[in-house]
Design a protein around this motif. Structure first.
Motif, PDB file in Angstrom:
ATOM      1  N   GLU A  91       0.845  -1.207  -0.074  1.00  0.00           N
ATOM      2  CA  GLU A  91      -0.150  -0.061   0.082  1.00  0.00           C
ATOM      3  C   GLU A  91       0.931   1.328  -0.068  1.00  0.00           C
ATOM      4  O   GLU A  91       0.616   2.127  -0.678  1.00  0.00           O
ATOM      5  N   LEU A  92       1.965   1.234   0.758  1.00  0.00           N
ATOM      6  CA  LEU A  92       2.727   2.365   0.755  1.00  0.00           C
ATOM      7  C   LEU A  92       3.507   2.717  -0.359  1.00  0.00           C
ATOM      8  O   LEU A  92       3.630   3.902  -0.738  1.00  0.00           O
ATOM      9  N   GLN A  96       3.163   5.949  -2.643  1.00  0.00           N
ATOM     10  CA  GLN A  96       4.422   6.962  -3.137  1.00  0.00           C
ATOM     11  C   GLN A  96       4.295   7.036  -4.758  1.00  0.00           C
ATOM     12  O   GLN A  96       4.494   8.020  -5.215  1.00  0.00           O
ATOM     13  N   ARG A  97       4.033   5.820  -5.474  1.00  0.00           N
ATOM     14  CA  ARG A  97       4.315   5.682  -6.986  1.00  0.00           C
ATOM     15  C   ARG A  97       3.219   6.812  -7.666  1.00  0.00           C
ATOM     16  O   ARG A  97       3.754   7.367  -8.530  1.00  0.00           O
ATOM     17  N   ARG A  98       1.834   6.772  -7.012  1.00  0.00           N
ATOM     18  CA  ARG A  98       1.025   7.303  -7.461  1.00  0.00           C
ATOM     19  C   ARG A  98       0.701   8.869  -7.185  1.00  0.00           C
ATOM     20  O   ARG A  98      -0.223   9.651  -7.473  1.00  0.00           O
ATOM     21  N   ALA A 106      -4.877  13.005   6.631  1.00  0.00           N
ATOM     22  CA  ALA A 106      -4.033  13.108   5.304  1.00  0.00           C
ATOM     23  C   ALA A 106      -3.751  11.625   5.044  1.00  0.00           C
ATOM     24  O   ALA A 106      -4.047  11.000   3.891  1.00  0.00           O
ATOM     25  N   LEU A 107      -3.181  11.000   5.972  1.00  0.00           N
ATOM     26  CA  LEU A 107      -2.520   9.658   5.873  1.00  0.00           C
ATOM     27  C   LEU A 107      -3.800   8.629   5.607  1.00  0.00           C
ATOM     28  O   LEU A 107      -3.731   7.723   4.527  1.00  0.00           O
ATOM     29  N   TYR A 108      -4.992   8.881   6.224  1.00  0.00           N
ATOM     30  CA  TYR A 108      -6.002   7.990   5.838  1.00  0.00           C
ATOM     31  C   TYR A 108      -6.702   8.249   4.472  1.00  0.00           C
ATOM     32  O   TYR A 108      -6.908   7.320   3.714  1.00  0.00           O
ATOM     33  N   GLY A 109      -6.542   9.383   3.838  1.00  0.00           N
ATOM     34  CA  GLY A 109      -6.986   9.647   2.570  1.00  0.00           C
ATOM     35  C   GLY A 109      -6.080   9.135   1.651  1.00  0.00           C
ATOM     36  O   GLY A 109      -6.504   8.588   0.683  1.00  0.00           O
ATOM     37  N   ALA A 110      -4.822   9.285   1.875  1.00  0.00           N
ATOM     38  CA  ALA A 110      -3.892   8.505   1.108  1.00  0.00           C
ATOM     39  C   ALA A 110      -4.017   6.997   1.113  1.00  0.00           C
ATOM     40  O   ALA A 110      -4.139   6.173  -0.091  1.00  0.00           O
ATOM     41  N   TRP A 127      -0.858  -4.066  -9.788  1.00  0.00           N
ATOM     42  CA  TRP A 127      -0.257  -5.178  -9.049  1.00  0.00           C
ATOM     43  C   TRP A 127       0.845  -5.497  -9.865  1.00  0.00           C
ATOM     44  O   TRP A 127       1.765  -5.949  -9.019  1.00  0.00           O
ATOM     45  N   ASP A 128       1.069  -5.390 -10.977  1.00  0.00           N
ATOM     46  CA  ASP A 128       2.514  -5.575 -11.689  1.00  0.00           C
ATOM     47  C   ASP A 128       3.459  -4.716 -11.281  1.00  0.00           C
ATOM     48  O   ASP A 128       4.740  -5.268 -11.147  1.00  0.00           O
ATOM     49  N   GLU A 129       3.267  -3.356 -10.655  1.00  0.00           N
ATOM     50  CA  GLU A 129       4.209  -2.700 -10.039  1.00  0.00           C
ATOM     51  C   GLU A 129       4.840  -3.194  -8.847  1.00  0.00           C
ATOM     52  O   GLU A 129       5.863  -2.879  -8.447  1.00  0.00           O
ATOM     53  N   ILE A 130       3.768  -3.734  -8.064  1.00  0.00           N
ATOM     54  CA  ILE A 130       4.305  -4.104  -6.679  1.00  0.00           C
ATOM     55  C   ILE A 130       4.897  -5.690  -6.533  1.00  0.00           C
ATOM     56  O   ILE A 130       5.106  -5.984  -5.515  1.00  0.00           O
ATOM     57  N   ARG A 131       4.460  -6.470  -7.544  1.00  0.00           N
ATOM     58  CA  ARG A 131       4.752  -7.939  -7.611  1.00  0.00           C
ATOM     59  C   ARG A 131       6.329  -8.191  -7.092  1.00  0.00           C
ATOM     60  O   ARG A 131       6.364  -9.062  -6.575  1.00  0.00           O
TER      61      ARG A 131
END
Length: 351
Positions: free
Chosen positions: A69-70, A74-76, A264-268, A283-287
């Motif tokens: 999730e984290l 960051q990526r998005r 803010a954290l909850y929104g992210a 999911w391919d990004e985090i695989r």
């Protein structure tokens, strides 16, 4: 003769002024410029404005599933969209993440709210922001003939998390209150680290196994069968299985200084969940960080992670109090410490 509003024009003074500006930009103000933005004011004199984006330091287990999730946050850019910059600080074990939070090396860590309640009852100002309701269950080998917990009588059960593991406690309560079966007394327990329980179960050394959810996902991908889930057992006991057990832990003192950070954290977090729930491509990004050894493991991990996403909204404190009372009765001081009831102010209001 040229003049300025400040007096006679002097080329030497002008050059010195330029040198002074350069030194201010590149040298004397270096420590300030790093954390801020430089703008040029009257006559080109630099003015330093403090950075407006606060940094949130997250202490996490290096191989923890929260990183999925984290990383998406960051990526998005979901952190920036919600007004902060996320900095992930990986640690070798959960104990180290909690030390980092307590010692001020991090602003947030991840834990279950039973642990947070224990710390709060002991005087620490920890609070809980919901992240996941992913829980485990008990799986058996695919060739097992067991149809209920009673069928494991006299056999070995591998358990990750120790004698006061919450899944183990709930399954004991379920077996006793619904079937009159003493699960702990009528079976042999083998306690160990999640990878060990995973390995021994796949090798057929135990008749059943209770493990953390992501190890269970891999065990099911390998052909093991879920005999009963903690969600099913919780519902049978009158508990709300939708209460998110895992969450982001912060200090009240930190939130007092940064009053917008919790939402803010909850929104992210909710933005990342929405994307992970709806977009298979992400999911391919985090695989690479999922440690999936096969497509079957990858697919099961993805499915079970999605199933563990809690509904948005505040934690129901009455239902949480009922859950906590059961944990206190079954786990005692080893689990809840000095807490006799759910501590007030434990859950952050997100809506």
């Amino acid at each position: 003769m040229k003049r300025t509003v400040f007096g006679h024009w002097n080329p030497v003074s002008r050059m010195r002024g330029r040198r002074l500006v350069s030194k201010l930009l590149l040298g004397g103000l270096g420590s300030l410029v790093v954390g801020g933005l430089v703008t040029l004011g009257v006559e080109g004199v630099p003015q330093v404005r403090a950075a407006e984006t606060p940094v949130l330091r997250a202490a996490v287990l290096k191989i923890g599933t929260v990183n999925w999730e984290l990383s998406t946050i960051q990526r998005r850019g979901f952190d920036r969209e919600n007004g902060f910059s996320l900095e992930v600080k990986p640690y070798a074990d959960n104990g180290a993440t909690r030390v980092a939070l307590e010692g001020g090396e991090a602003d947030v860590a991840v834990a279950d709210w039973i642990w947070v309640a224990r710390q709060r009852a002991a005087g620490k100002d920890y609070v809980f922001l919901p992240y996941s309701r992913a829980v485990g269950g008990l799986v058996v080998p695919k060739e097992s003939t067991a149809k209920s917990l009673e069928d494991l009588k006299g056999q070995k059960i591998g358990i990750a998390g120790g004698p006061v593991d919450k899944s183990w406690l709930i399954l004991q309560a379920y077996a006793r209150e619904k079937h009159g079966f003493d699960l702990a007394g009528e079976t042999e327990q083998v306690f160990g680290a999640p990878p060990l329980i995973f390995k021994t179960a796949l090798q057929g050394e135990t008749a059943g196994a209770i493990n953390f959810w992501h190890f269970l996902a891999k065990m099911k991908a390998a052909g093991m069968r879920e005999l009963i889930s903690v969600e099913t057992a919780s519902s049978a006991l009158g508990l709300n299985p939708d209460i998110p057990l895992l969450g982001y832990v912060m200090k009240e003192s930190y939130l007092n200084d940064n009053p917008k950070m919790a939402k803010a954290l909850y929104g992210a977090s909710r933005a990342a969940k929405a994307l992970l729930a709806s977009d298979d491509a992400v999911w391919d990004e985090i695989r690479p960080m999922m440690n999936a050894k096969s497509d079957a493991q990858f697919d099961t991990l993805k499915t079970d992670f999605r199933a563990g996403m809690p509904a948005p909204g505040n934690v129901d404190e009455d239902e949480a109090a009922t859950f906590f009372a059961l944990m206190a009765r079954l786990g005692g001081a080893k689990l809840v410490g000095d807490a006799k009831e759910l501590p007030a102010g434990l859950f952050v209001k997100v809506e």
